[in-house]
Design a protein around this motif. Sequence first.
Motif, PDB file in Angstrom:
ATOM      1  N   PHE A  66     -66.179 -23.631 -22.426  1.00  0.00           N
ATOM      2  CA  PHE A  66     -67.394 -23.301 -22.671  1.00  0.00           C
ATOM      3  C   PHE A  66     -68.327 -23.595 -24.007  1.00  0.00           C
ATOM      4  O   PHE A  66     -68.858 -23.561 -24.572  1.00  0.00           O
ATOM      5  N   SER A  67     -66.733 -24.274 -24.324  1.00  0.00           N
ATOM      6  CA  SER A  67     -67.506 -25.024 -26.160  1.00  0.00           C
ATOM      7  C   SER A  67     -68.048 -25.984 -26.083  1.00  0.00           C
ATOM      8  O   SER A  67     -68.889 -26.537 -27.635  1.00  0.00           O
ATOM      9  N   SER A  68     -68.411 -27.088 -24.740  1.00  0.00           N
ATOM     10  CA  SER A  68     -68.933 -27.642 -24.730  1.00  0.00           C
ATOM     11  C   SER A  68     -70.215 -27.882 -23.940  1.00  0.00           C
ATOM     12  O   SER A  68     -70.853 -28.412 -23.056  1.00  0.00           O
ATOM     13  N   ASP A  69     -71.391 -27.137 -23.945  1.00  0.00           N
ATOM     14  CA  ASP A  69     -72.176 -26.220 -22.806  1.00  0.00           C
ATOM     15  C   ASP A  69     -73.295 -27.436 -23.725  1.00  0.00           C
ATOM     16  O   ASP A  69     -74.651 -27.086 -22.570  1.00  0.00           O
ATOM     17  N   VAL A  70     -74.028 -28.172 -24.865  1.00  0.00           N
ATOM     18  CA  VAL A  70     -74.822 -28.598 -24.770  1.00  0.00           C
ATOM     19  C   VAL A  70     -73.981 -30.660 -24.861  1.00  0.00           C
ATOM     20  O   VAL A  70     -73.201 -30.625 -25.324  1.00  0.00           O
ATOM     21  N   MET A  71     -74.682 -31.489 -24.123  1.00  0.00           N
ATOM     22  CA  MET A  71     -74.757 -32.561 -24.294  1.00  0.00           C
ATOM     23  C   MET A  71     -76.013 -33.398 -25.196  1.00  0.00           C
ATOM     24  O   MET A  71     -77.036 -33.602 -24.995  1.00  0.00           O
ATOM     25  N   GLY A  72     -74.880 -34.363 -26.361  1.00  0.00           N
ATOM     26  CA  GLY A  72     -76.423 -34.467 -26.968  1.00  0.00           C
ATOM     27  C   GLY A  72     -76.145 -36.045 -27.193  1.00  0.00           C
ATOM     28  O   GLY A  72     -75.065 -36.638 -26.084  1.00  0.00           O
ATOM     29  N   TRP A  73     -76.817 -36.882 -27.138  1.00  0.00           N
ATOM     30  CA  TRP A  73     -77.114 -38.197 -27.344  1.00  0.00           C
ATOM     31  C   TRP A  73     -77.415 -38.620 -29.105  1.00  0.00           C
ATOM     32  O   TRP A  73     -78.335 -38.538 -29.749  1.00  0.00           O
ATOM     33  N   PHE A  74     -76.747 -39.664 -29.642  1.00  0.00           N
ATOM     34  CA  PHE A  74     -76.565 -40.010 -31.098  1.00  0.00           C
ATOM     35  C   PHE A  74     -77.117 -41.809 -30.703  1.00  0.00           C
ATOM     36  O   PHE A  74     -76.722 -42.358 -29.919  1.00  0.00           O
ATOM     37  N   ARG A  75     -77.230 -42.109 -31.944  1.00  0.00           N
ATOM     38  CA  ARG A  75     -76.885 -43.807 -32.110  1.00  0.00           C
ATOM     39  C   ARG A  75     -77.567 -43.571 -33.541  1.00  0.00           C
ATOM     40  O   ARG A  75     -77.650 -43.087 -33.759  1.00  0.00           O
ATOM     41  N   GLN A  76     -76.545 -44.911 -33.941  1.00  0.00           N
ATOM     42  CA  GLN A  76     -76.241 -45.531 -35.011  1.00  0.00           C
ATOM     43  C   GLN A  76     -76.480 -47.607 -34.864  1.00  0.00           C
ATOM     44  O   GLN A  76     -76.512 -48.180 -34.525  1.00  0.00           O
ATOM     45  N   ALA A  77     -77.722 -47.529 -36.021  1.00  0.00           N
ATOM     46  CA  ALA A  77     -78.127 -48.317 -36.078  1.00  0.00           C
ATOM     47  C   ALA A  77     -76.942 -49.128 -37.291  1.00  0.00           C
ATOM     48  O   ALA A  77     -76.552 -48.631 -37.925  1.00  0.00           O
ATOM     49  N   PRO A  78     -76.747 -50.417 -37.106  1.00  0.00           N
ATOM     50  CA  PRO A  78     -75.975 -50.912 -38.627  1.00  0.00           C
ATOM     51  C   PRO A  78     -76.712 -50.528 -39.481  1.00  0.00           C
ATOM     52  O   PRO A  78     -77.509 -51.067 -40.343  1.00  0.00           O
ATOM     53  N   GLY A  79     -75.398 -50.868 -40.304  1.00  0.00           N
ATOM     54  CA  GLY A  79     -76.006 -50.154 -41.840  1.00  0.00           C
ATOM     55  C   GLY A  79     -76.254 -48.403 -41.674  1.00  0.00           C
ATOM     56  O   GLY A  79     -76.679 -48.598 -43.020  1.00  0.00           O
ATOM     57  N   LYS A  80     -76.448 -47.464 -40.459  1.00  0.00           N
ATOM     58  CA  LYS A  80     -77.376 -46.900 -41.093  1.00  0.00           C
ATOM     59  C   LYS A  80     -76.341 -45.670 -40.520  1.00  0.00           C
ATOM     60  O   LYS A  80     -75.355 -45.749 -39.915  1.00  0.00           O
ATOM     61  N   GLU A  81     -76.539 -44.617 -40.926  1.00  0.00           N
ATOM     62  CA  GLU A  81     -76.048 -43.431 -40.153  1.00  0.00           C
ATOM     63  C   GLU A  81     -76.198 -42.950 -39.085  1.00  0.00           C
ATOM     64  O   GLU A  81     -77.304 -43.428 -38.536  1.00  0.00           O
ATOM     65  N   ARG A  82     -74.838 -42.237 -38.168  1.00  0.00           N
ATOM     66  CA  ARG A  82     -75.404 -41.587 -36.634  1.00  0.00           C
ATOM     67  C   ARG A  82     -76.840 -41.116 -36.648  1.00  0.00           C
ATOM     68  O   ARG A  82     -77.025 -39.892 -37.636  1.00  0.00           O
ATOM     69  N   GLU A  83     -77.437 -40.475 -35.564  1.00  0.00           N
ATOM     70  CA  GLU A  83     -78.705 -40.250 -35.894  1.00  0.00           C
ATOM     71  C   GLU A  83     -78.862 -39.134 -34.654  1.00  0.00           C
ATOM     72  O   GLU A  83     -78.348 -39.937 -33.067  1.00  0.00           O
ATOM     73  N   PHE A  84     -79.492 -37.950 -34.523  1.00  0.00           N
ATOM     74  CA  PHE A  84     -79.904 -37.329 -33.091  1.00  0.00           C
ATOM     75  C   PHE A  84     -80.451 -38.107 -32.344  1.00  0.00           C
ATOM     76  O   PHE A  84     -81.686 -38.757 -32.826  1.00  0.00           O
ATOM     77  N   VAL A  85     -80.493 -38.255 -31.538  1.00  0.00           N
ATOM     78  CA  VAL A  85     -81.967 -38.554 -30.092  1.00  0.00           C
ATOM     79  C   VAL A  85     -81.894 -37.682 -29.056  1.00  0.00           C
ATOM     80  O   VAL A  85     -83.286 -37.071 -29.310  1.00  0.00           O
ATOM     81  N   ALA A  86     -81.357 -37.195 -28.580  1.00  0.00           N
ATOM     82  CA  ALA A  86     -81.637 -35.520 -27.886  1.00  0.00           C
ATOM     83  C   ALA A  86     -80.719 -34.872 -27.531  1.00  0.00           C
ATOM     84  O   ALA A  86     -79.337 -35.848 -27.447  1.00  0.00           O
ATOM     85  N   ALA A  87     -80.268 -33.623 -26.524  1.00  0.00           N
ATOM     86  CA  ALA A  87     -79.809 -33.021 -26.516  1.00  0.00           C
ATOM     87  C   ALA A  87     -80.337 -31.972 -24.785  1.00  0.00           C
ATOM     88  O   ALA A  87     -81.968 -31.916 -25.061  1.00  0.00           O
ATOM     89  N   ILE A  88     -79.205 -31.649 -24.041  1.00  0.00           N
ATOM     90  CA  ILE A  88     -79.878 -30.905 -22.738  1.00  0.00           C
ATOM     91  C   ILE A  88     -78.242 -29.468 -22.902  1.00  0.00           C
ATOM     92  O   ILE A  88     -77.424 -29.993 -22.601  1.00  0.00           O
ATOM     93  N   ARG A  89     -79.516 -28.543 -22.019  1.00  0.00           N
ATOM     94  CA  ARG A  89     -78.001 -27.601 -21.186  1.00  0.00           C
ATOM     95  C   ARG A  89     -77.384 -27.610 -20.555  1.00  0.00           C
ATOM     96  O   ARG A  89     -77.989 -28.340 -19.402  1.00  0.00           O
ATOM     97  N   TRP A  90     -75.923 -27.610 -20.022  1.00  0.00           N
ATOM     98  CA  TRP A  90     -75.603 -28.121 -18.720  1.00  0.00           C
ATOM     99  C   TRP A  90     -76.177 -26.854 -18.095  1.00  0.00           C
ATOM    100  O   TRP A  90     -76.770 -27.319 -16.715  1.00  0.00           O
ATOM    101  N   ARG A  91     -76.516 -25.753 -18.694  1.00  0.00           N
ATOM    102  CA  ARG A  91     -76.948 -24.534 -18.075  1.00  0.00           C
ATOM    103  C   ARG A  91     -78.656 -24.778 -18.678  1.00  0.00           C
ATOM    104  O   ARG A  91     -78.769 -24.188 -19.479  1.00  0.00           O
ATOM    105  N   GLY A  92     -79.782 -24.416 -17.442  1.00  0.00           N
ATOM    106  CA  GLY A  92     -80.828 -23.988 -17.775  1.00  0.00           C
ATOM    107  C   GLY A  92     -81.999 -25.295 -17.798  1.00  0.00           C
ATOM    108  O   GLY A  92     -81.007 -26.660 -17.474  1.00  0.00           O
TER     109      GLY A  92
END
Length: 121
Positions: free
Chosen positions: A28-54
Amino acid sequence: VQLQASGGGLVQAGGYLRLSCAASGRTFSSDVMGWFRQAPGKEREFVAAIRWRGFTTSYADSVKGRFTISRDNAKSTVYLRMNSLKPEDTGIYYCATVADFRVKADEYNYWGQGTEVTVSS
């Protein structure tokens, strides 16, 4: 929770890719799945997320209208369809889980190993 990301590769600008993230051992602590990306020399950034339910989804402004996140609960797999790819989309893409929608990487609990996406101009 174990996450396995796949689907990265080399594509020309304007092309598309579909990333997959297979999850096992979800809680239950993992109800949302997200995608992040990290380009060379940059910080990891949020891309998208979705809830497993709904049907709730969330996208970074930079990918809205081009990327689509979806899920297949039967396969415990989340997908990221990436259309109209640009060179600035290049990076390592990671999937991660969290209890509720978040955009900060350090708030996510479990991470996959990443899959590399390279978009040539």
